[in-house]
Design a protein around this motif. Structure first.
Motif, mmCIF file in Angstrom:
data_model
loop_
_atom_site.group_PDB
_atom_site.id
_atom_site.type_symbol
_atom_site.label_atom_id
_atom_site.label_comp_id
_atom_site.label_asym_id
_atom_site.label_seq_id
_atom_site.Cartn_x
_atom_site.Cartn_y
_atom_site.Cartn_z
ATOM 1 N N LYS A 4 0.702 -1.238 0.095
ATOM 2 C CA LYS A 4 0.030 0.193 -0.209
ATOM 3 C C LYS A 4 0.784 1.125 0.038
ATOM 4 O O LYS A 4 0.471 2.371 -0.639
ATOM 5 C CB LYS A 4 -1.002 -0.134 1.089
ATOM 6 C CG LYS A 4 -2.233 -0.764 1.076
ATOM 7 C CD LYS A 4 -3.108 -0.811 2.284
ATOM 8 C CE LYS A 4 -4.359 -1.957 2.073
ATOM 9 N NZ LYS A 4 -5.119 -1.867 3.206
ATOM 10 N N ALA A 5 2.092 1.138 0.547
ATOM 11 C CA ALA A 5 2.951 2.269 0.903
ATOM 12 C C ALA A 5 3.441 2.603 -0.811
ATOM 13 O O ALA A 5 3.344 3.852 -0.956
ATOM 14 C CB ALA A 5 4.122 2.143 1.697
ATOM 15 N N LEU A 6 3.716 1.656 -1.234
ATOM 16 C CA LEU A 6 4.336 1.832 -3.000
ATOM 17 C C LEU A 6 3.242 2.487 -3.653
ATOM 18 O O LEU A 6 3.249 3.265 -4.434
ATOM 19 C CB LEU A 6 4.918 0.449 -3.297
ATOM 20 C CG LEU A 6 5.446 0.639 -4.647
ATOM 21 C CD1 LEU A 6 6.380 1.671 -4.919
ATOM 22 C CD2 LEU A 6 5.953 -0.902 -5.387
ATOM 23 N N LEU A 7 2.291 1.829 -3.742
ATOM 24 C CA LEU A 7 0.648 2.174 -4.211
ATOM 25 C C LEU A 7 0.420 3.654 -4.061
ATOM 26 O O LEU A 7 0.107 4.453 -4.808
ATOM 27 C CB LEU A 7 -0.346 1.297 -4.150
ATOM 28 C CG LEU A 7 -0.327 -0.034 -4.644
ATOM 29 C CD1 LEU A 7 -1.605 -0.813 -4.222
ATOM 30 C CD2 LEU A 7 -0.041 0.131 -6.150
ATOM 31 N N ALA A 8 0.734 4.175 -2.725
ATOM 32 C CA ALA A 8 0.360 5.186 -2.205
ATOM 33 C C ALA A 8 1.437 6.501 -2.731
ATOM 34 O O ALA A 8 1.138 7.558 -3.325
ATOM 35 C CB ALA A 8 0.294 5.545 -0.807
ATOM 36 N N LEU B 27 -2.059 7.577 4.874
ATOM 37 C CA LEU B 27 -2.319 9.008 5.330
ATOM 38 C C LEU B 27 -2.864 8.701 6.876
ATOM 39 O O LEU B 27 -2.320 9.384 7.879
ATOM 40 C CB LEU B 27 -3.330 9.771 4.495
ATOM 41 C CG LEU B 27 -2.673 10.699 3.485
ATOM 42 C CD1 LEU B 27 -3.805 11.147 2.832
ATOM 43 C CD2 LEU B 27 -1.646 11.384 3.718
ATOM 44 N N LEU B 28 -3.756 7.880 7.108
ATOM 45 C CA LEU B 28 -4.083 7.495 8.476
ATOM 46 C C LEU B 28 -3.154 6.852 9.358
ATOM 47 O O LEU B 28 -2.883 7.199 10.558
ATOM 48 C CB LEU B 28 -5.343 6.420 8.299
ATOM 49 C CG LEU B 28 -6.102 6.059 9.583
ATOM 50 C CD1 LEU B 28 -7.043 7.263 9.870
ATOM 51 C CD2 LEU B 28 -7.083 4.894 9.415
ATOM 52 N N LYS B 29 -2.152 6.123 8.515
ATOM 53 C CA LYS B 29 -1.165 5.195 9.550
ATOM 54 C C LYS B 29 -0.430 6.495 10.038
ATOM 55 O O LYS B 29 0.324 6.500 11.137
ATOM 56 C CB LYS B 29 -0.677 4.332 8.642
ATOM 57 C CG LYS B 29 -1.325 2.891 8.812
ATOM 58 C CD LYS B 29 -0.520 1.925 7.995
ATOM 59 C CE LYS B 29 -1.402 0.621 7.706
ATOM 60 N NZ LYS B 29 -0.432 -0.437 7.173
ATOM 61 N N SER B 30 0.165 7.230 9.086
ATOM 62 C CA SER B 30 1.040 8.329 9.027
ATOM 63 C C SER B 30 0.648 9.179 10.183
ATOM 64 O O SER B 30 1.571 9.752 10.872
ATOM 65 C CB SER B 30 1.616 9.038 7.876
ATOM 66 O OG SER B 30 1.873 8.105 6.975
ATOM 67 N N PHE B 31 -0.582 9.624 10.344
ATOM 68 C CA PHE B 31 -0.980 10.399 11.454
ATOM 69 C C PHE B 31 -1.188 9.676 12.732
ATOM 70 O O PHE B 31 -0.844 10.347 13.646
ATOM 71 C CB PHE B 31 -2.364 10.985 11.001
ATOM 72 C CG PHE B 31 -3.051 11.842 11.760
ATOM 73 C CD1 PHE B 31 -2.624 13.205 11.877
ATOM 74 C CD2 PHE B 31 -3.945 11.668 12.858
ATOM 75 C CE1 PHE B 31 -2.986 14.144 12.741
ATOM 76 C CE2 PHE B 31 -4.462 12.679 13.635
ATOM 77 C CZ PHE B 31 -4.023 13.868 13.836
ATOM 78 N N PHE B 32 -1.786 8.501 12.828
ATOM 79 C CA PHE B 32 -2.010 8.004 13.991
ATOM 80 C C PHE B 32 -0.823 7.216 14.666
ATOM 81 O O PHE B 32 -0.506 7.024 16.004
ATOM 82 C CB PHE B 32 -3.317 7.251 14.272
ATOM 83 C CG PHE B 32 -4.345 8.047 14.024
ATOM 84 C CD1 PHE B 32 -4.826 8.748 15.075
ATOM 85 C CD2 PHE B 32 -5.237 7.972 12.929
ATOM 86 C CE1 PHE B 32 -6.035 9.291 15.421
ATOM 87 C CE2 PHE B 32 -6.319 8.819 13.046
ATOM 88 C CZ PHE B 32 -6.782 9.540 14.386
ATOM 89 N N THR C 262 -8.094 1.119 -5.902
ATOM 90 C CA THR C 262 -7.027 0.590 -5.099
ATOM 91 C C THR C 262 -6.090 1.657 -4.504
ATOM 92 O O THR C 262 -5.626 1.557 -3.794
ATOM 93 C CB THR C 262 -6.322 -0.431 -6.073
ATOM 94 O OG1 THR C 262 -7.292 -1.331 -6.571
ATOM 95 C CG2 THR C 262 -5.230 -1.057 -5.223
ATOM 96 N N ASP C 263 -5.855 2.752 -5.476
ATOM 97 C CA ASP C 263 -4.751 3.737 -5.182
ATOM 98 C C ASP C 263 -5.396 4.629 -4.103
ATOM 99 O O ASP C 263 -4.677 5.068 -3.459
ATOM 100 C CB ASP C 263 -4.557 4.609 -6.459
ATOM 101 C CG ASP C 263 -3.626 3.767 -7.351
ATOM 102 O OD1 ASP C 263 -3.123 2.934 -6.979
ATOM 103 O OD2 ASP C 263 -3.507 4.411 -8.744
ATOM 104 N N ARG C 264 -6.764 4.741 -4.178
ATOM 105 C CA ARG C 264 -7.273 5.459 -3.134
ATOM 106 C C ARG C 264 -7.479 4.983 -1.719
ATOM 107 O O ARG C 264 -6.995 5.772 -0.851
ATOM 108 C CB ARG C 264 -8.869 6.020 -3.747
ATOM 109 C CG ARG C 264 -9.495 6.683 -2.556
ATOM 110 C CD ARG C 264 -10.771 6.916 -3.096
ATOM 111 N NE ARG C 264 -11.643 7.613 -1.981
ATOM 112 C CZ ARG C 264 -12.423 8.708 -2.015
ATOM 113 N NH1 ARG C 264 -12.812 9.067 -3.129
ATOM 114 N NH2 ARG C 264 -12.957 9.099 -1.070
ATOM 115 N N LEU C 265 -7.578 3.860 -1.932
ATOM 116 C CA LEU C 265 -7.674 3.092 -0.408
ATOM 117 C C LEU C 265 -6.061 3.052 -0.028
ATOM 118 O O LEU C 265 -5.948 3.232 1.082
ATOM 119 C CB LEU C 265 -8.094 1.574 -0.832
ATOM 120 C CG LEU C 265 -7.750 0.740 0.485
ATOM 121 C CD1 LEU C 265 -8.802 0.998 1.688
ATOM 122 C CD2 LEU C 265 -8.038 -0.812 0.217
ATOM 123 N N ALA C 266 -5.252 2.957 -0.873
ATOM 124 C CA ALA C 266 -3.697 2.789 -0.344
ATOM 125 C C ALA C 266 -3.176 4.166 0.173
ATOM 126 O O ALA C 266 -2.747 4.259 1.108
ATOM 127 C CB ALA C 266 -2.724 2.297 -1.551
#
Length: 193
Positions: A85-89, A120-125, A111-115
């Motif tokens: 997901k990080a690579l897709l993001a 972003l959610l993981k990076s914040f929390f 898929t890109d939107r979910l990634a």
């Protein structure tokens, strides 16, 4: 849906690892340099015990280093070679930056939107939760230590008084944040998360 033969396992694993490690570094730096007094106080305050003192920034750095080492093992041994997901993001973000308004008008694939949203959610929390987990663990250990080796009058005052209350509260919060931090940081098909 892509078939496994569409991926080049070794290069894709390496790119996925680099993207994931870059995301971890970005999240830690963003948390460190956030313009909030709360974060500045956390990063300047000493935690731990005699002989083992550290700041929240040092703890976050070492926790991130351990997480990146675990990611390296995962991508080297366990990963199926599909892009993370990080690579897709990262790919979606660079596509949006390079294409400009055209990329925004055409939108992202699901898929890109979910990634992108997941990262972003993981990076914040994630950094916030890791630092909170460390603070709750330190509180539980300090109050637990005080329960066993503190003055005897602490024990006679009742359960909801003094160190026993704070020990239980910090322990409950530590376990709660530990479970959610693990859930945020670890995505495995076996865990169905």
């Amino acid at each position: 849906m892509r078939s496994p033969s569409d991926f080049q396992p070794a290069p894709c694993r390496l790119r996925s690892f680099v993207a994931s490690a870059g995301l971890v570094a970005f999240a830690c730096l963003a948390y460190r340099y956030a313009p909030f007094d709360f974060h500045r106080r956390q990063f300047g305050e000493l935690y731990g015990f005699t002989g083992l003192r550290y700041t929240a920034g040092q703890f976050l750095f070492w926790a991130a280093a351990l997480y990146v080492a675990t990611l390296a093992y995962y991508y080297a041994r366990v990963s199926d070679g599909a892009p993370s997901k990080a690579l897709l993001a990262w790919r979606a973000a660079t596509r949006c930056v390079h294409s400009g308004p055209q990329a925004w008008r055409s939108g992202l694939s699901p898929t890109d939107r979910l990634a992108l949203l997941s990262c972003l959610l993981k990076s914040f929390f994630a950094p916030m939760m890791v630092v909170s987990m460390m603070i709750f663990c330190n509180g539980a250990v300090a109050n637990g230590w005080g329960l066993f080796f503190g003055p005897p009058d602490e024990f006679g005052a009742g359960w909801l008084h003094g160190r026993s209350f704070w020990f239980c509260l910090h322990l409950i919060l530590f376990v709660d944040v530990l479970v959610f931090t693990f859930g945020y940081l670890v995505e495995l098909p076996r865990l169905n998360n």
